[in-house]
Enzyme design. Structure first.
Site, PDB file in Angstrom:
ATOM      1  N   CYS A 168      36.213  38.023  42.178  1.00 12.97           N
ATOM      2  CA  CYS A 168      35.867  38.869  43.331  1.00 12.97           C
ATOM      3  C   CYS A 168      34.347  38.993  43.490  1.00 12.97           C
ATOM      4  CB  CYS A 168      36.406  40.288  43.160  1.00 12.97           C
ATOM      5  SG  CYS A 168      38.048  40.384  42.499  1.00 12.97           S
ATOM      6  N   ASP A 169      33.643  39.158  42.390  1.00 12.57           N
ATOM      7  CA  ASP A 169      32.251  39.604  42.469  1.00 12.57           C
ATOM      8  C   ASP A 169      31.225  38.585  41.994  1.00 12.57           C
ATOM      9  OD1 ASP A 169      33.198  42.042  43.408  1.00 12.57           O
ATOM     10  OD2 ASP A 169      33.463  42.826  41.388  1.00 12.57           O
ATOM     11  N   CYS A 177      36.213  41.815  37.690  1.00 17.47           N
ATOM     12  CA  CYS A 177      36.802  40.649  38.357  1.00 17.47           C
ATOM     13  C   CYS A 177      35.709  39.653  38.738  1.00 17.47           C
ATOM     14  CB  CYS A 177      37.570  41.108  39.601  1.00 17.47           C
ATOM     15  SG  CYS A 177      38.226  39.728  40.550  1.00 17.47           S
TER      16      CYS A 177
END
Ligand code: NAP
Length: 338
Positions: free
Chosen positions: A153-154, A150
């Site tokens: 997200c990261d 992701c």
């Protein structure tokens, strides 16, 4: 309205409390929440088991540019929140819980969660799909420590770092483009000699100087120092050359696997595990419908998933009407016979 099925649950020995519902929806992505909205407006009192997070994959998407009504795009989490609010406005009840066991032979249908046993007249399955893994050494060990599925997200953790993106489809290119906001370089590692992604995304990627390519190449191993990813072992499929490339992050986008384990042996699934549907949302079991990516290996868009969710809720209403109608007819027939 509730169907007069006899409760004959295989799971009735369980200690968890039973709850009788008309329409139970599994999953809270666009398909599940659109189903909840339509079922709510039809006064079918839907209960949605959201899974561990509300919103599904859409919440992992930075910006969605192809959902109609948002000409400037909309952030994934915001769209999910709007879906949720709209469904709740019409009476859908969202419960943060996970289905752990189902029995679709019973009437009512039985769905067991960590806390409750639900007895439902109708089940709408919208459990979506999860990222496919590469299944190479180091992948599991370094997930969350340099390996990610992701970018939204990261990505932030990789400011001025060098990362690779594995895969050649829309997801790989879209997420790769997103990563260029943070990373110094983003190298797309793809097993074939050309990308599968659509032309618009490919054009954008070509125009971005941070994006580099390694074609005809696969990841054989993800390397690390015990704490973090430090590199990858790559293989060129054309020349056979195997070599190590120092790298800070590995983002994997090699497709998705439908979340259907729970239904194996109970519902008809295709060879890849997707729920088989006819007429868009009907499974092989009456009263059980499927919507979104769990039953759609082809289109996989927010709009198509939401459309399937709406269709599933409408079909659920028709099913409940038909069952109630035949029960009334049977009742009348038995009254006039006596
Ligand atoms: P996908 O189209 O199935 O692409 C998966 C990619 O991963 C392919 O390039 C495939 O290689 C590669 N791959 C698969 N298994 C691999 C393995 N074990 N090792 C190395 N590479 C592997 O998946 P996706 O990109 O997630 O897209 C899925 C669907 O969602 C598509 O229909 C796509 O159009 C849609 N989507 C749309 C958007 C958008 O409209 N903006 C964004 C994201 C996704 P091969 O090419 O050799 O098969």
């Amino acid at each position: 309205m509730s169907l007069g099925f006899q409760v004959n649950s295989l799971m009735s020995t369980s200690a968890s409390p039973e709850e009788r519902v008309q329409v139970l929806i599994l999953g809270s992505g666009p398909a599940g929440l659109a189903a909840a909205l339509y079922a709510g407006r039809a006064e079918l009192n839907p209960v949605v088991l959201t899974g561990l997070e509300v919103g599904g994959q859409v919440t992992l998407t930075e910006i969605i540019e192809n959902y109609p009504g948002f000409p400037d795009g909309v952030k994934g989490p915001e769209l999910a929140e709007r879906f949720k609010k709209q469904a709740e406005r019409f009476g859908a009840r969202l419960v943060m819980d996970v289905a752990t066991e189902v029995d679709l032979k019973q009437r009512p249908l039985v769905v067991k969660t960590y806390s409750t046993t639900y007895l439902a007249d109708v089940l709408i399955i919208a459990t979506g799909a999860s990222p496919r893994k590469l299944n190479v050494p180091g992948e599991e060990e370094y997930t969350g420590r340099g390996v990610s599925y992701c970018a939204t997200c990261d990505g932030w953790f990789f400011q001025d770092k060098d990362v690779i993106v594995v895969g050649g489809g829309d997801s790989a290119v879209e997420e790769g483009l997103f990563l260029t906001r943070y990373a110094r370089t983003v190298t797309i590692v793809h097993r074939r000699d050309q990308l599968r992604a659509g032309p618009l995304l490919q054009r954008r990627a070509r125009a971005n100087p941070k994006i580099k390519y390694l074609f005809n190449t696969v990841v054989e191993e993800i390397l690390g120092d015990g704490e973090q990813v430090t590199g990858v072992r790559l293989k060129n499929l054309k020349t056979g050359e195997v070599y190590e490339k120092p790298i800070d992050g590995v983002f994997i986008f090699v497709g998705y696997i439908p979340n259907t384990k729970l239904f194996e042996g109970q519902l008809e699934l295709d060879e890849r595990g997707y729920i088989k549907v006819h007429d868009w949302v009907y499974t092989n079991i009456p009263g059980v419908f499927a919507a979104g990516e769990v039953a759609d290996p082809v289109y996989r868009q927010v709009i198509t998933s939401a459309g399937m969710g709406a269709a599933a809720a409408i079909a659920a209403g028709h099913y409940l009407d038909e069952v109630l109608f035949s029960q009334e007819q049977a009742q009348k027939a038995s009254e006039s016979a006596s």
